[in-house]
Design a protein around this motif. Sequence first.
Motif, PDB file in Angstrom:
ATOM      1  N   ASP A  21      43.290   0.427 -17.376  1.00  0.00           N
ATOM      2  CA  ASP A  21      44.115  -0.681 -17.373  1.00  0.00           C
ATOM      3  C   ASP A  21      45.380  -0.429 -16.700  1.00  0.00           C
ATOM      4  O   ASP A  21      46.351   0.302 -17.146  1.00  0.00           O
ATOM      5  CB  ASP A  21      44.547  -1.394 -18.657  1.00  0.00           C
ATOM      6  CG  ASP A  21      45.437  -2.592 -18.817  1.00  0.00           C
ATOM      7  OD1 ASP A  21      45.865  -2.944 -17.750  1.00  0.00           O
ATOM      8  OD2 ASP A  21      45.299  -3.155 -19.963  1.00  0.00           O
ATOM      9  N   THR A  30      48.224  -1.850 -16.414  1.00  0.00           N
ATOM     10  CA  THR A  30      49.269  -2.106 -17.064  1.00  0.00           C
ATOM     11  C   THR A  30      49.895  -1.088 -17.941  1.00  0.00           C
ATOM     12  O   THR A  30      50.809  -1.133 -18.543  1.00  0.00           O
ATOM     13  CB  THR A  30      49.306  -3.592 -17.803  1.00  0.00           C
ATOM     14  OG1 THR A  30      48.142  -3.424 -18.708  1.00  0.00           O
ATOM     15  CG2 THR A  30      48.816  -4.564 -16.712  1.00  0.00           C
ATOM     16  N   GLN A  31      48.760  -0.342 -18.388  1.00  0.00           N
ATOM     17  CA  GLN A  31      49.104   0.700 -19.209  1.00  0.00           C
ATOM     18  C   GLN A  31      49.433   1.986 -18.722  1.00  0.00           C
ATOM     19  O   GLN A  31      49.517   3.106 -19.606  1.00  0.00           O
ATOM     20  CB  GLN A  31      48.115   0.849 -20.353  1.00  0.00           C
ATOM     21  CG  GLN A  31      47.580  -0.446 -20.860  1.00  0.00           C
ATOM     22  CD  GLN A  31      48.860  -0.998 -22.001  1.00  0.00           C
ATOM     23  OE1 GLN A  31      49.194  -0.158 -22.582  1.00  0.00           O
ATOM     24  NE2 GLN A  31      49.095  -2.199 -21.500  1.00  0.00           N
ATOM     25  N   CYS A  88      47.030  -2.451  -7.667  1.00  0.00           N
ATOM     26  CA  CYS A  88      46.776  -3.637  -7.748  1.00  0.00           C
ATOM     27  C   CYS A  88      47.952  -4.696  -7.200  1.00  0.00           C
ATOM     28  O   CYS A  88      49.089  -4.147  -7.241  1.00  0.00           O
ATOM     29  CB  CYS A  88      46.448  -4.234  -9.257  1.00  0.00           C
ATOM     30  SG  CYS A  88      45.337  -3.288 -10.199  1.00  0.00           S
ATOM     31  N   ILE A 110      42.014  -1.616 -13.496  1.00  0.00           N
ATOM     32  CA  ILE A 110      41.647  -2.804 -14.081  1.00  0.00           C
ATOM     33  C   ILE A 110      43.136  -3.728 -14.051  1.00  0.00           C
ATOM     34  O   ILE A 110      43.869  -3.378 -14.399  1.00  0.00           O
ATOM     35  CB  ILE A 110      41.155  -2.740 -15.452  1.00  0.00           C
ATOM     36  CG1 ILE A 110      39.993  -1.822 -15.606  1.00  0.00           C
ATOM     37  CG2 ILE A 110      41.024  -4.199 -16.082  1.00  0.00           C
ATOM     38  CD1 ILE A 110      39.512  -1.814 -17.106  1.00  0.00           C
ATOM     39  N   CYS A 111      42.843  -4.733 -13.171  1.00  0.00           N
ATOM     40  CA  CYS A 111      43.980  -5.404 -12.754  1.00  0.00           C
ATOM     41  C   CYS A 111      44.051  -6.760 -13.656  1.00  0.00           C
ATOM     42  O   CYS A 111      43.284  -7.256 -13.977  1.00  0.00           O
ATOM     43  CB  CYS A 111      43.836  -5.804 -11.361  1.00  0.00           C
ATOM     44  SG  CYS A 111      43.805  -4.577  -9.970  1.00  0.00           S
ATOM     45  N   PRO A 112      45.572  -7.030 -13.886  1.00  0.00           N
ATOM     46  CA  PRO A 112      45.583  -8.258 -14.793  1.00  0.00           C
ATOM     47  C   PRO A 112      45.168  -9.602 -14.168  1.00  0.00           C
ATOM     48  O   PRO A 112      45.086  -9.581 -12.794  1.00  0.00           O
ATOM     49  CB  PRO A 112      46.943  -8.189 -15.284  1.00  0.00           C
ATOM     50  CG  PRO A 112      47.718  -7.325 -13.738  1.00  0.00           C
ATOM     51  CD  PRO A 112      46.555  -6.425 -13.354  1.00  0.00           C
ATOM     52  N   ALA A 138      38.160  -8.447 -13.109  1.00  0.00           N
ATOM     53  CA  ALA A 138      38.271  -7.203 -13.743  1.00  0.00           C
ATOM     54  C   ALA A 138      37.256  -6.978 -14.662  1.00  0.00           C
ATOM     55  O   ALA A 138      36.585  -7.856 -15.573  1.00  0.00           O
ATOM     56  CB  ALA A 138      39.591  -7.636 -14.704  1.00  0.00           C
ATOM     57  N   GLN A 180      35.110  -5.251 -17.806  1.00  0.00           N
ATOM     58  CA  GLN A 180      35.336  -5.172 -19.315  1.00  0.00           C
ATOM     59  C   GLN A 180      34.942  -4.273 -19.926  1.00  0.00           C
ATOM     60  O   GLN A 180      33.877  -3.723 -19.755  1.00  0.00           O
ATOM     61  CB  GLN A 180      34.899  -6.683 -19.902  1.00  0.00           C
ATOM     62  CG  GLN A 180      35.443  -7.900 -19.265  1.00  0.00           C
ATOM     63  CD  GLN A 180      36.948  -8.238 -19.611  1.00  0.00           C
ATOM     64  OE1 GLN A 180      37.460  -7.928 -20.900  1.00  0.00           O
ATOM     65  NE2 GLN A 180      37.471  -8.535 -18.672  1.00  0.00           N
TER      66      GLN A 180
END
Length: 523
Positions: free
Chosen positions: A223, A225-226, A394, A409-411, A469, A471
């Motif tokens: 992810d 964002t993490q 991303c 994994i993009c938001p 994205a 899962q």
Amino acid sequence: MGRNIRKRRTPLATKAIAASAALALGGGGLVWANFYASAHEDNSGWNQTKSAGAQVATIDCPDVGQKLTNVPQGARQGVAKELALLDRQITEAYKRLADTRQAQAGDAGFVNNAILGPLKSKRTATLDRIGINIRRVGGTAPGGLDQLAQCQGVPAEQPETNDGDAGDGQNQDGQDQNQDGQNQDGQDQNQDGQDQNQDGQDGQDQGNGGQAGNGPSANDFVDITQVQGNAQLGVGANGLPANGDSGSTGSFTTNCGTNENENRNSDNVIVAPGVSNGAQHQHDYVGNQANNAFASDQDLANGDTTCQNQGDKSSYFWPVLRVQDGQNDIDANAPGGGQDGNVGTIIQASEAQLKFVGNKTSDVVAMPTALRIITGDAKSFVNGNNNANANWSCTGFEDKVQLHDKLPICPEGSSVVRTSNFQSCWDGQNIDSANHRTHVAFVQGDGTCANGFQAIPQLQVRLVYDVQAPQIQNGQVQNAYAVDSFPDQLHKAITDHNDFINFFDENVMNEMVQCINSGQDCQ
């Protein structure tokens, strides 16, 4: 041609290469094997297996092509065909590894005796023919070729690395970037692309994952964002931007589309000329439309182009991206597609930006016609990072996070981005080299070209994909996307690469150089 997968495809020109679709343990992964330490006879980064119970995920063979730095011109086509045969032998061995899980479970020596031993015998014969090809035209074959015959199993529980930043072992000047390419001092080779299964047990639970059983797995995704910020482009010293606020500050952008023509094949005319399915994965082609394994320079010079500037007949090509959605694309039963473990629906890029920039320490000189450049390494999962140059991010995060050994994994509302900064230092003489590396080099950290090389325009490729994205649930990835790869490379992010053959009209190339050196932004 035989591997082109446009909707109106001609009959296949080659026999099917071994499929990688393996039955899985734990739902979707490659089956595992027991492997003894005696199979390891080289000093590559995959440390020798410590026990008979170690599990084998894939096969690691020395990259012979990177050892061949001095092949006479008259021997190169014959050698290229033998190198492609070595690749096919690895694929066949990998398929056998995947298809014999029950035999491996009952016989701890099975992988050595039934897979790696026969593979070594085949490689020995092929290496001997490479030497014959070189000597036949008066060349001298490198010593110790026969020592490159032995392959080893790559254990599922991969060695952990000291940090996530690849490239401390990268060669800085490009001239020696291929020394012992397949044996890169072990610890350096695994710094960025080789730690996807750090937990060990995760890899055992889910195998290699993927729709065809050869990846990617949940551990290959993160992810974005993490992720702690690290926006550096390039793997170590490979792929640094050559341009800056000084030197030659201009740019030249060429618009060649996003392969709306669906012009694809599984050839690579640079590495394997005259070899159908030499890449064992599909490429997207923009620009020159005549590129296939059998294209001569004259064919390319006379080819049509998708570029708006018709003076650009250059060939730009890269491995396709797919969504492993359980569906079959047109190449599901074809070499380079399903027969080589590349499955799912091919995604067309929403953007393909091709920009040439200057050098922050000097002017640039014109590229010679038919100059060939490969950036990145399609085999870097087992070769290590010596030639790796993979960047994943991303939209909205490119100036914050660049990944090299993971797929992002993009938001929601953000798209996947692949970026490649090419080598931009040229030896001033050759349009190619025996190993397709040593005639060009990356800039050094300060932007200069080492060893008397000349600065040429740096090609910067940015590809954007609108991908749903993936899962991750219970250690399994759903709706994964994957970059096409050799079957044994398991679709790892670090194997991304990009290719270029210069066929700019001479006047347009001179215009490019003038724009870059005078600080203009042209297209």
